[in-house]
Design a protein around this motif. Structure first.
Motif, PDB file in Angstrom:
ATOM      1  N   LYS A  76      41.615  70.913   9.714  1.00 41.77           N
ATOM      2  CA  LYS A  76      41.865  71.801   8.670  1.00 41.77           C
ATOM      3  C   LYS A  76      41.246  72.757   9.783  1.00 41.77           C
ATOM      4  O   LYS A  76      42.176  74.208   9.082  1.00 41.77           O
ATOM      5  CB  LYS A  76      40.174  71.880   7.815  1.00 41.77           C
ATOM      6  N   LYS A  77      40.888  72.867  10.873  1.00 38.50           N
ATOM      7  CA  LYS A  77      40.695  74.219  11.991  1.00 38.50           C
ATOM      8  C   LYS A  77      42.123  74.620  12.855  1.00 38.50           C
ATOM      9  O   LYS A  77      42.270  75.761  12.532  1.00 38.50           O
ATOM     10  CB  LYS A  77      38.974  73.657  12.673  1.00 38.50           C
ATOM     11  N   TYR A  78      42.399  73.602  13.138  1.00 44.87           N
ATOM     12  CA  TYR A  78      43.306  74.287  14.494  1.00 44.87           C
ATOM     13  C   TYR A  78      44.589  72.690  13.981  1.00 44.87           C
ATOM     14  O   TYR A  78      45.492  73.221  15.404  1.00 44.87           O
ATOM     15  CB  TYR A  78      42.506  73.462  15.467  1.00 44.87           C
ATOM     16  N   GLY A  79      45.018  72.541  13.202  1.00 45.14           N
ATOM     17  CA  GLY A  79      45.906  72.000  13.015  1.00 45.14           C
ATOM     18  C   GLY A  79      46.229  70.256  13.931  1.00 45.14           C
ATOM     19  O   GLY A  79      45.164  69.836  13.169  1.00 45.14           O
ATOM     20  N   PRO A  80      46.941  70.031  13.878  1.00 45.62           N
ATOM     21  CA  PRO A  80      47.278  68.748  14.411  1.00 45.62           C
ATOM     22  C   PRO A  80      47.176  68.223  15.133  1.00 45.62           C
ATOM     23  O   PRO A  80      47.392  69.070  16.366  1.00 45.62           O
ATOM     24  CB  PRO A  80      49.243  67.765  13.808  1.00 45.62           C
ATOM     25  N   ILE A  81      46.659  67.073  15.579  1.00 47.83           N
ATOM     26  CA  ILE A  81      45.956  67.330  17.464  1.00 47.83           C
ATOM     27  C   ILE A  81      46.748  65.496  17.925  1.00 47.83           C
ATOM     28  O   ILE A  81      47.051  64.247  17.160  1.00 47.83           O
ATOM     29  CB  ILE A  81      44.849  66.831  17.386  1.00 47.83           C
ATOM     30  N   SER A  82      46.864  65.785  19.031  1.00 48.37           N
ATOM     31  CA  SER A  82      47.803  64.885  20.195  1.00 48.37           C
ATOM     32  C   SER A  82      46.944  64.760  21.521  1.00 48.37           C
ATOM     33  O   SER A  82      47.241  65.649  22.269  1.00 48.37           O
ATOM     34  CB  SER A  82      48.921  64.712  20.417  1.00 48.37           C
TER      35      SER A  82
END
Length: 141
Positions: A76-82
């Motif tokens: 929600k805050k930073y976008g997708p994560i890997s």
């Protein structure tokens, strides 16, 4: 609270509830980074982080919230994560992986979390830590 009302680690948001919900998680992560900064054996790990430690704290709280079964705040805050890709620029060996896990264990100890939670949580955290180490090894070897 009866035993049947206790959160079950790994089910729904049971792990998040076991650390005290979002506010407990915030305290855990703040304690984790304070210990990392102030303990000589963990300081090299702290020095690998960006200068804006408040942002780093927020990112870890946001990630762990979803990872522990709560709201997926990171996306929600930073976008997708890997996670491996987010750490790929760093050299992460067994030493750094162990430092990270040992620092988290120290934070859990300082905050007097139950042994059962620590026995569940630390091996679970080893999975993403190992994946980060593997990607780092592939990139930096």
């Amino acid at each position: 609270m009866t035993n049947s009302n206790l959160p079950v680690y790994g089910e729904s948001d049971g792990t998040l509830q076991a650390v005290g919900g979002l506010s407990g998680l915030q305290t855990l992560v703040e304690t984790f980074y304070r210990i990392m900064e102030s303990t000589p054996e963990f300081r090299p790990l702290f020095d690998m982080h960006p200068n804006n430690i408040e942002l780093t704290i927020d990112k870890l709280v946001s990630f762990l919230s979803g990872w522990m079964g709560g709201e997926k705040l990171f996306s929600k805050k930073y976008g997708p994560i890997s996670l491996p890709q987010a750490h790929a620029h760093l050299v992460v060996t067994e030493k750094e992986k162990a430092m990270w896990l040992n620092c988290m264990a120290a934070a859990l100890d300082e905050l007097n979390y139950p042994e059962e939670l620590k026995a569940y949580l630390l091996p679970q955290l080893e999975f993403p830590a190992e994946r980060i180490r593997q990607v780092s090894a592939a990139r930096h070897n």
